[in-house]
Design an enzyme around this catalytic site. Structure first.
Site, PDB file in Angstrom:
ATOM      1  N   ASP A 127       1.530   0.689  -3.617  1.00 41.49           N
ATOM      2  CA  ASP A 127       1.413   1.926  -4.381  1.00 41.49           C
ATOM      3  C   ASP A 127       1.988   3.036  -3.499  1.00 41.49           C
ATOM      4  O   ASP A 127       3.192   3.277  -3.491  1.00 41.49           O
ATOM      5  CB  ASP A 127      -0.061   2.138  -4.735  1.00 41.49           C
ATOM      6  CG  ASP A 127      -0.295   3.316  -5.666  1.00 41.49           C
ATOM      7  OD1 ASP A 127       0.682   3.944  -6.082  1.00 41.49           O
ATOM      8  OD2 ASP A 127      -1.456   3.608  -5.986  1.00 41.49           O
ATOM      9  N   ARG A 189     -10.388  -8.226 -12.228  1.00 44.18           N
ATOM     10  CA  ARG A 189      -9.596  -9.070 -11.325  1.00 44.18           C
ATOM     11  C   ARG A 189      -9.328 -10.431 -11.936  1.00 44.18           C
ATOM     12  O   ARG A 189      -8.344 -11.089 -11.625  1.00 44.18           O
ATOM     13  CB  ARG A 189     -10.349  -9.289 -10.000  1.00 44.18           C
ATOM     14  CG  ARG A 189     -10.541  -8.048  -9.156  1.00 44.18           C
ATOM     15  CD  ARG A 189     -11.013  -8.459  -7.762  1.00 44.18           C
ATOM     16  NE  ARG A 189     -11.647  -7.396  -7.017  1.00 44.18           N
ATOM     17  CZ  ARG A 189     -10.986  -6.489  -6.280  1.00 44.18           C
ATOM     18  NH1 ARG A 189      -9.681  -6.535  -6.203  1.00 44.18           N
ATOM     19  NH2 ARG A 189     -11.641  -5.558  -5.626  1.00 44.18           N
TER      20      ARG A 189
HETATM   21  P1  IMP Z   1      -1.462   1.829  -1.287  1.00 44.46           P
HETATM   22  O1  IMP Z   1      -2.038   1.989   0.090  1.00 44.46           O
HETATM   23  O2  IMP Z   1      -1.467   3.136  -2.027  1.00 44.46           O
HETATM   24  O3  IMP Z   1      -0.064   1.233  -1.258  1.00 44.46           O
HETATM   25  O4  IMP Z   1      -2.401   0.863  -2.131  1.00 44.46           O
HETATM   26  C1  IMP Z   1      -3.345   0.063  -1.544  1.00 44.46           C
HETATM   27  C2  IMP Z   1      -4.208  -0.765  -2.471  1.00 44.46           C
HETATM   28  O5  IMP Z   1      -4.689   0.008  -3.554  1.00 44.46           O
HETATM   29  C3  IMP Z   1      -3.530  -1.963  -3.125  1.00 44.46           C
HETATM   30  O6  IMP Z   1      -3.445  -3.077  -2.263  1.00 44.46           O
HETATM   31  C4  IMP Z   1      -4.449  -2.197  -4.301  1.00 44.46           C
HETATM   32  O7  IMP Z   1      -5.568  -2.987  -3.926  1.00 44.46           O
HETATM   33  C5  IMP Z   1      -4.906  -0.803  -4.673  1.00 44.46           C
HETATM   34  N1  IMP Z   1      -4.127  -0.289  -5.827  1.00 44.46           N
HETATM   35  C6  IMP Z   1      -3.008   0.481  -5.810  1.00 44.46           C
HETATM   36  N2  IMP Z   1      -2.561   0.722  -7.058  1.00 44.46           N
HETATM   37  C7  IMP Z   1      -3.428   0.088  -7.890  1.00 44.46           C
HETATM   38  C8  IMP Z   1      -3.492  -0.045  -9.329  1.00 44.46           C
HETATM   39  O8  IMP Z   1      -2.658   0.441 -10.114  1.00 44.46           O
HETATM   40  N3  IMP Z   1      -4.544  -0.777  -9.802  1.00 44.46           N
HETATM   41  C9  IMP Z   1      -5.485  -1.359  -8.990  1.00 44.46           C
HETATM   42  N4  IMP Z   1      -5.456  -1.268  -7.649  1.00 44.46           N
HETATM   43  C10 IMP Z   1      -4.424  -0.543  -7.098  1.00 44.46           C
HETATM   44 MG    MG Z   2      -9.061  -2.058  -5.568  1.00 44.07          MG
END
Ligand code: IMP
Ligand code: MG
Length: 203
Positions: A127, A189
């Site tokens: 993300d 999940r």
């Molecule tokens: P990041 O650090 O923003 O890249 O995201 C880290 C974690 O957030 C991912 O490994 C997911 O577990 C969770 N995440 C990010 N986007 C989503 C989403 O759209 N739905 C559910 N979990 C998300």
């Molecule tokens: Mg989560």
């Protein structure tokens, strides 16, 4: 190798056609973004691509980032035409909110030393990229021979930290997605597909 999924690909659910119903979530999803069969076809493709970059005699050590990547890693390992080994790591970056904090905590560390190993980080979704960026730095201090990354999903418009991710399954819109390992407050999940959560579920 990366498929671009747009909002136009989302198939809206209706009271009569709602795949969430079969799994106990009637009326909670607004659309299916990536159907189960499409996920599985892509995973076979990703598994073949990763395997092609490895020698048979040095099996990659798959590092599954819990909990979101658990469905992905099990299908991925089973789709790989070469042996692999499996390790788990749990980090937290989200709590129960729907946006990234950038603060990462190790909840569960690896059970073994990865010195000299070729590791493949298996991620559910990139993300902001903050979790991955932190994880890469952390694992690099443990002297692996190489670190590759395979991510099932990526939100290109949300990425704040660019990392060299060699294998990405799907680029998706920035909407919050659930299913196939991804949760909202630990729910969804268990869905075999990736869907969009109805707005009424998190307002
Ligand atoms: P990041 O650090 O923003 O890249 O995201 C880290 C974690 O957030 C991912 O490994 C997911 O577990 C969770 N995440 C990010 N986007 C989503 C989403 O759209 N739905 C559910 N979990 C998300
Ligand atoms: Mg989560």
């Amino acid at each position: 190798m990366t498929t671009h999924v747009t909002s136009a690909d989302a198939v809206p659910t209706t009271p009569t056609l709602d795949p969430g119903t079969d799994h106990g979530y009637p009326g909670e999803l607004s659309a299916v973004l990536i159907p189960a069969a499409t996920l599985q076809a892509k995973i076979a493709e990703l598994a073949a691509a990763v395997a092609a970059d490895h020698d048979l005699d040095t099996p990659p050590l798959l590092i599954c980032v819990l909990k979101g990547a658990v469905m992905f890693v099990t299908d991925f390992a089973r789709a790989m035409p070469i042996p692999s080994e499996l390790e788990f790591m749990a980090v937290s970056s989200y709590g129960s909110a729907t946006s990234s904090s950038g603060v990462v905590r190790i909840l569960k560390d690896l059970d073994r030393d990865i010195t000299g190993r070729r590791v493949v980080i298996v991620e559910d979704i990139i993300d902001s990229g903050l979790t991955l960026s932190w994880l890469l730095k952390n694992l690099a201090t443990r002297s692996p021979a190489a670190i590759d990354i395979v991510a099932l999903l990526r939100k290109p418009e949300a990425v704040k930290v660019e990392e060299d991710v060699r294998y990405v399954g799907f680029d998706i819109p920035t909407d919050f997605v659930v299913g196939y390992g991804l949760d909202y407050n630990e729910r969804y999940r268990d869905l075999p597909f990736v869907g969009l959560l109805g707005e009424h579920m998190y307002r």
